[in-house]
Design an enzyme around this catalytic site. Structure first.
Site, mmCIF file in Angstrom:
data_model
loop_
_atom_site.group_PDB
_atom_site.id
_atom_site.type_symbol
_atom_site.label_atom_id
_atom_site.label_comp_id
_atom_site.label_asym_id
_atom_site.label_seq_id
_atom_site.Cartn_x
_atom_site.Cartn_y
_atom_site.Cartn_z
ATOM 1 N N HIS A 1 -11.401 -0.643 2.618
ATOM 2 C CA HIS A 1 -11.967 -0.254 3.905
ATOM 3 C C HIS A 1 -11.697 1.204 4.264
ATOM 4 O O HIS A 1 -12.129 1.655 5.318
ATOM 5 C CB HIS A 1 -11.367 -1.167 4.986
ATOM 6 C CG HIS A 1 -9.888 -0.992 5.088
ATOM 7 N ND1 HIS A 1 -9.025 -1.416 4.091
ATOM 8 C CD2 HIS A 1 -9.113 -0.385 6.013
ATOM 9 C CE1 HIS A 1 -7.789 -1.081 4.417
ATOM 10 N NE2 HIS A 1 -7.813 -0.468 5.583
ATOM 11 N N ASP A 2 -10.970 1.927 3.427
ATOM 12 C CA ASP A 2 -10.676 3.339 3.692
ATOM 13 C C ASP A 2 -11.427 4.266 2.731
ATOM 14 O O ASP A 2 -11.268 5.479 2.800
ATOM 15 C CB ASP A 2 -9.170 3.624 3.508
ATOM 16 C CG ASP A 2 -8.306 2.904 4.527
ATOM 17 O OD1 ASP A 2 -8.765 2.700 5.665
ATOM 18 O OD2 ASP A 2 -7.157 2.543 4.180
ATOM 19 N N GLU B 1 0.866 -1.171 0.000
ATOM 20 C CA GLU B 1 0.000 0.000 0.000
ATOM 21 C C GLU B 1 0.902 1.218 0.000
ATOM 22 O O GLU B 1 1.680 1.426 0.924
ATOM 23 C CB GLU B 1 -0.905 0.016 1.236
ATOM 24 C CG GLU B 1 -1.929 1.126 1.144
ATOM 25 C CD GLU B 1 -2.425 1.644 2.490
ATOM 26 O OE1 GLU B 1 -3.497 2.259 2.513
ATOM 27 O OE2 GLU B 1 -1.746 1.450 3.521
HETATM 28 C C1 GLC Z 1 -3.577 2.189 5.960
HETATM 29 C C2 GLC Z 1 -4.820 1.403 6.273
HETATM 30 C C3 GLC Z 1 -5.708 2.242 7.144
HETATM 31 C C4 GLC Z 1 -4.967 2.532 8.409
HETATM 32 C C5 GLC Z 1 -3.599 3.156 8.133
HETATM 33 C C6 GLC Z 1 -2.732 3.109 9.341
HETATM 34 O O1 GLC Z 1 -3.820 3.324 5.223
HETATM 35 O O2 GLC Z 1 -5.427 0.997 5.102
HETATM 36 O O3 GLC Z 1 -6.938 1.630 7.416
HETATM 37 O O4 GLC Z 1 -5.720 3.409 9.209
HETATM 38 O O5 GLC Z 1 -2.899 2.487 7.135
HETATM 39 O O6 GLC Z 1 -2.331 1.806 9.616
#
Ligand code: GLC
Length: 549
Positions: free
Chosen positions: A324-325, A250
């Site tokens: 989920h974000d 990510e």
């Molecule tokens: C990523 C996750 C998110 C989380 C963040 C911190 O962006 O997808 O849900 O809050 O990292 O771990």
């Protein structure tokens, strides 16, 4: 070499998927129960958002023990059973590795707080600047400063996310070793897939400096050259030992150049990357919490530049609209009332026929929408609640703030999965941890499976990727990039070609196709059949793909 180019990956947010024991929270046995549903869809890997021990301040992305299952989700036996049962159906598990930070409840952080020097070097502790300002001017991604007081000391610890999520010091070789052991612990349990959370933030400089532009600090810690080195090391020490591993990083606020480097196979870093540029086209001046419709030409420009560059330079994208974000794509880029089914199908085709590995986020395959809750009390996410306070403080009225939250909150995708039209949509027999979207009577898996709606369309797309090499392996080229309402692209593999046309609007429109495609065959279409012609008329949210052998 793993065949991740042919696979489709399904993301589960365990809290909201299926509750097997009536406590209102989804759990691992609940996922095992639904494996036949997933197998029928045709997916071959499930990415689980974090299931580890956690105080759940950020729904599991704040980990207090990487090698324990959080009791709200079940036990290690439940996890092992899920792995075994999934394998029987040809489904592998991908785990979410949150290695940039731990919860402040993690034993490492607790020991550090208690004064243990070894563990203090696991985190990023810094004194205030000479003039008393915080160590840097960086802003937390969840609002407020990125530094918090480290216990009773004069030091501050870095938290790029919530104040309970302390950033780890990757420059410390012991930290890296510990984290590699975590990955190997799960590999030994038969896990071959890993999603690495905000992994391009791990290469922080030795000396942390103020952002000279007075901005939020992102360029000071994102995509630093060390990230590539750490990824190579991680690869070699862990998943690189499995020929069948599938990994996705990510990448927060990243660049194409870096994503090419993260994913070129010969560099041995990762299989693929998530980037988020296409999900910022409704951010006015880069501001997430703004109130703005999405910019279609910018969206196309991004898809084309990423698609073509990754294709020409042999990088690999993870393709996705939802997670989920993110708010639900059908409410965001489609039309979630009159054309809910057609627009959900069109959005699916745009990514599933493109070059990269597609991801489906739970509920997307049945066209789930944003819930549009009335009041702030119905939202739970830490980012949303922080932002509510911040926007009110900045002078916006409560109704203006709620309008933005309804459109942008991460909770939009975290409402429980809608299985059927029964109580709580069949998600739980207890009280759900989060309210359901009110439309579950009309939008649910049982209903969807009964006719040729969104679910059946996803089944078809998943099957096509396995069958047609031009989809899994072909190159990507833009087509008619300046069309005002159609997003179109060409895929090519040897003599085989695929033209994909997607109308992003509720109005009918026309497009001229290359003449040879008039002789082609339609691979998939979300409207009744029609004749191929040199000038094609596309109806509201119509999508079709034309194949030339
Ligand atoms: C990523 C996750 C998110 C989380 C963040 C911190 O962006 O997808 O849900 O809050 O990292 O771990």
């Amino acid at each position: 070499m793993s065949d991740f180019k042919k696979k489709v990956i399904y993301q589960i947010y365990p809290k909201s998927f299926n509750d097997s024991n009536g406590d209102g929270v989804g759990d691992l046995p609940g996922i095992t129960q639904k494996l036949p549903y997933l197998s029928q869809l045709g997916i071959e890997m499930i990415w689980l958002s974090p299931i580890y021990a956690s105080p759940q301040k950020d729904n599991g992305y704040d980990i207090s023990d990487y090698c324990q299952v959080d009791p709200i989700f079940g036990t290690m036996d439940d996890f092992e059973e899920l792995v075994t049962e999934a394998k029987k159906l040809g489904i592998e598990i991908m785990l979410d590795m949150v290695l940039n930070h731990t919860s402040t409840e993690h034993i490492w952080f607790k020991k550090a707080l208690a004064g243990d020097k070894k563990y203090q070097d696991y985190y990023l502790l810094r004194p205030a600047q000479a003039d008393g300002r915080l160590p840097t001017n960086w802003v937390s991604k969840f609002g407020g400063p990125a530094w918090a007081r480290f216990g009773q000391t004069d030091l501050y610890y870095l938290h790029l996310f919530d104040v309970t999520q302390a950033d780890l010091n990757w420059r410390n070789p012991e930290v890296r070793k510990e984290l590699y052991q975590v990955v190997n612990f799960w590999r030994e349990k038969g896990v071959h897939g890993f999603r690495f959370d905000v992994i391009n933030l791990i290469g922080k400089d030795e000396v942390l400096l103020d952002d000279p532009t007075g901005g939020d600090g992102k360029p000071m810690y994102t995509d630093r050259p060390l990230v590539h080195e750490y990824l190579k090391e991680l690869n070699e020490a862990t998943f690189g030992k499995d020929a069948s591993s599938v990994t996705v990083g990510e990448m927060s606020a990243t660049s194409i150049e870096n994503c090419v480097l993260y994913t070129q196979p010969q560099r041995k870093e990762l299989s693929m990357v998530f980037n988020f540029h296409h999900l910022k086209v409704d951010y006015l001046n880069g501001e997430k919490w703004s109130d703005s419709p999405f910019n279609f030409s910018q969206l196309k420009e991004l898809f084309h530049s990423w698609g073509e560059t990754m294709s020409e330079q042999n990088g690999w994208n993870a393709l996705f609209w939802n997670n989920h974000d993110q708010p639900r794509a059908v409410s965001r880029f489609g039309e979630d009332q009159q054309y809910r089914i057609q627009s959900a199908q069109m959005l699916a085709a745009t990514i599933h026929l493109s070059r990269g590995t597609p991801y489906i986020y739970q509920g997307e395959e049945i066209g789930m929408t944003n819930p549009n809750f009335e009041t702030i009390e119905e939202y739970q996410d830490v980012e949303t609640l922080n932002m509510y306070q911040e926007l009110i403080k900045n002078g916006l009225g409560p109704e203006q703030v709620m309008k933005r939250i309804r459109a942008k909150s991460r909770d939009n995708s975290r409402t429980p999965m809608q299985w059927n039209a029964e109580k709580n949509a069949g998600f739980t027999t207890g009280t759900p941890w989060m309210k359901l979207a009110p439309n579950y009577l009309e939008v649910n898996a049982k209903m969807e499976q009964g006719h040729t709606g969104v679910y059946a369309f996803y089944q078809e797309l998943i099957a096509l990727r396995k069958k047609y090499a031009v989809i899994s392996d072909g190159s990507y080229e833009k087509y008619e990039p300046d069309h005002p309402s159609i997003y179109a692209y060409l895929r090519r593999l040897g003599t085989k070609r695929l033209l994909v046309l997607n109308n992003f609007y509720a109005e009918q429109t026309e497009i001229t196709i290359p003449t040879e495609f008039v002789q082609g065959s339609v691979l998939i279409h979300n409207y009744a059949k029609k004749k191929l012609e040199a000038v094609m008329t596309l109806r509201p949210y119509e999508t079709l793909a034309i194949y030339l052998d």
